[in-house]
Design an enzyme around this catalytic site. Structure first.
Site, PDB file in Angstrom:
ATOM      1  CG  HIS A 132       5.424  -8.339  -7.600  1.00  0.00           C
ATOM      2  ND1 HIS A 132       6.366  -7.638  -6.881  1.00  0.00           N
ATOM      3  CD2 HIS A 132       4.727  -7.414  -8.294  1.00  0.00           C
ATOM      4  CE1 HIS A 132       6.222  -6.340  -7.103  1.00  0.00           C
ATOM      5  NE2 HIS A 132       5.244  -6.168  -7.965  1.00  0.00           N
ATOM      6  CB  ALA A 133       5.907 -14.874 -10.158  1.00  0.00           C
TER       7      ALA A 133
END
Ligand SMILES: CN1CC(C(=O)N[C@@H](CCCCCC(O)(O)c2ccon2)c2nc(-c3ccccc3F)c[nH]2)C1
Ligand SMILES: [Ca+2]
Ligand SMILES: [Zn+2]
Length: 374
Positions: free
Chosen positions: A132-133
């Site tokens: 998700h970064a």
């Protein structure tokens, strides 16, 4: 007091008592891998931490500088940056945050580079896969992600592997990786995930309509699913879709994010997959004999995460392991009452994916893939 070696292991960090992400799951995984003696079937490395420079290849410098300087003690002074970089209950500041990021990211950078040398065909980094970064902010328990670094910037990895296939079987949509490659055909991203039309299931993206833009158009594929996916339907769909992707894209390397929150009984998940079914997806991709980087990801029932990733390690090193967990495992007592690698799957969530749904989804996916032939 942790000795220096301990500080070099991402499992020794604690994000927070209330937080579902438990790096301890990595200790459990390593314990089972070693108790099954699988570490003797591979070369084990303790790679260097990712440097600031490595991380700034993908993330904006101000974000990395923030992660490097903020601590639980001084976070008050950084409240403006904390908001800007999406620090939250999901992505809190904890002791050793930057070390933690450098360690798991450094392992992925080292693994990817090792794959470019002729002597390695499969690399594993169970601490990686934090999908998700974003380049400019943290999200969904993920602070940084370097696979983008390997395939985005013009470097040795992308010269050796011009076409990277990224497959994501974490129950959440791999939005960070999708975003990083949304405009390029150098990396095709495919994510299978639970998806709610109202966007109410994190991260809320990953609908069928997200197919990439510009040069990346059609090199992004999403397979949105409802609660309750079971072994048979998931494996059939995975093999059906991924075979077509492989034939049409003909990747030079595969990055498989093997998030274990798609297993049944996961605290944040909602599928009914057994460890065997999850492992079948890994086996299917491994059998292509294309250079392969296997990463971890989510997984919140930590005994099952360890069982899953130890089992998948056994698949990746072609070694059958007995169903009964080795009694000499350090954390053996945590695997009761069955003490087996494949515990019975009791809590079943109703499968909301009807045969008709899956038929239609498969058809829509193949229609999109046909457009790959230009
Ligand atoms: C403002 N609301 C918070 C947002 C939200 O629902 N976040 C998801 C995040 C789930 C992240 C999943 C991460 C992952 O499994 O995909 C993963 C982790 C590493 O690689 N992949 C979530 N947070 C939690 C959570 C966070 C802190 C404490 C308790 C929680 F239940 C559960 N689910 C909306
Ligand atoms: Ca996914
Ligand atoms: Zn997840």
């Amino acid at each position: 007091m942790k000795n220096s070696r301990n500080l070099l292991r991402s499992e020794n960090y604690n994000i927070g008592v209330q937080h579902p992400m438990k790096p301890l799951r990595l200790s459990y995984t390593n314990d089972l891998v070693c108790a099954y003696r699988l570490h003797e079937k591979m070369r084990v490395f303790c790679p260097p931490k990712a440097t600031d420079h490595d991380l700034m290849e993908f993330h904006i410098p101000s974000y990395i500088t923030f992660l490097k300087n903020v601590t639980p003690e001084n976070s008050e002074q950084y409240s403006f940056d904390a908001d800007r970089f999406n620090i939250s209950e999901d992505c809190p500041i904890f002791r050793g945050l930057y070390d933690f990021c450098q360690i798991y990211a450094g392992a992925s950078v080292a693994a990817a580079l090792r794959l470019t040398s002729e002597d390695t065909d499969i690399c594993i980094n169970w601490s990686g896969g934090l999908h998700h970064a974003k380049h400019n902010e943290a999200s969904g328990f993920c602070f940084d992600y370097v696979s983008q670094y390997n395939a985005r910037s013009n470097n040795h990895f992308s010269r050796v592997f011009p076409r990277v296939l990224y497959i994501d079987i974490d129950i959440h949509h791999g939005d960070g990786v999708q975003e990083a490659f949304y405009e390029t055909d150098r990396c095709m991203t495919v994510s299978f995930h639970k998806y709610k039309e109202n966007g109410k299931y994190f991260p809320g993206t990953g609908g069928l309509g997200e197919i990439g833009i510009g040069l990346g158009k059609r090199y992004c594929l999403n397979v949105p699913l409802k609660d309750g996916m079971d072994d048979e339907s998931y494996i059939a769909l995975f093999k059906d879709v991924i075979s077509d992707v492989k034939d049409r894209y003909q990747p030079n390397v595969v990055v498989l994010q093997s998030g274990a929150d798609s297993l049944g009984k996961d605290k944040l998940g909602g599928f009914n997959l057994s460890i065997k079914a999850h492992g079948e997806c890994v086996r299917f991709v491994k059998n292509w004999q294309i250079p392969l980087l296997v990463l971890g990801g989510g997984g919140y029932k930590i005994e099952n995460v360890a069982r899953c990733w130890a089992y998948e390690t056994s698949i990746l090193v072609d070694t059958e392991v007995p169903e009964a967990l080795p009694k000499n495992a350090q954390f053996y007592n945590f695997f009761g009452p069955d003490y087996s690698l494949h515990p019975p799957l009791v809590r079943r969530i109703e499968n909301l994916n009807t045969k008709a749904d899956l038929q239609k989804l498969s058809q829509q996916v193949h229609e999109r893939l046909r457009l790959l032939d230009g």
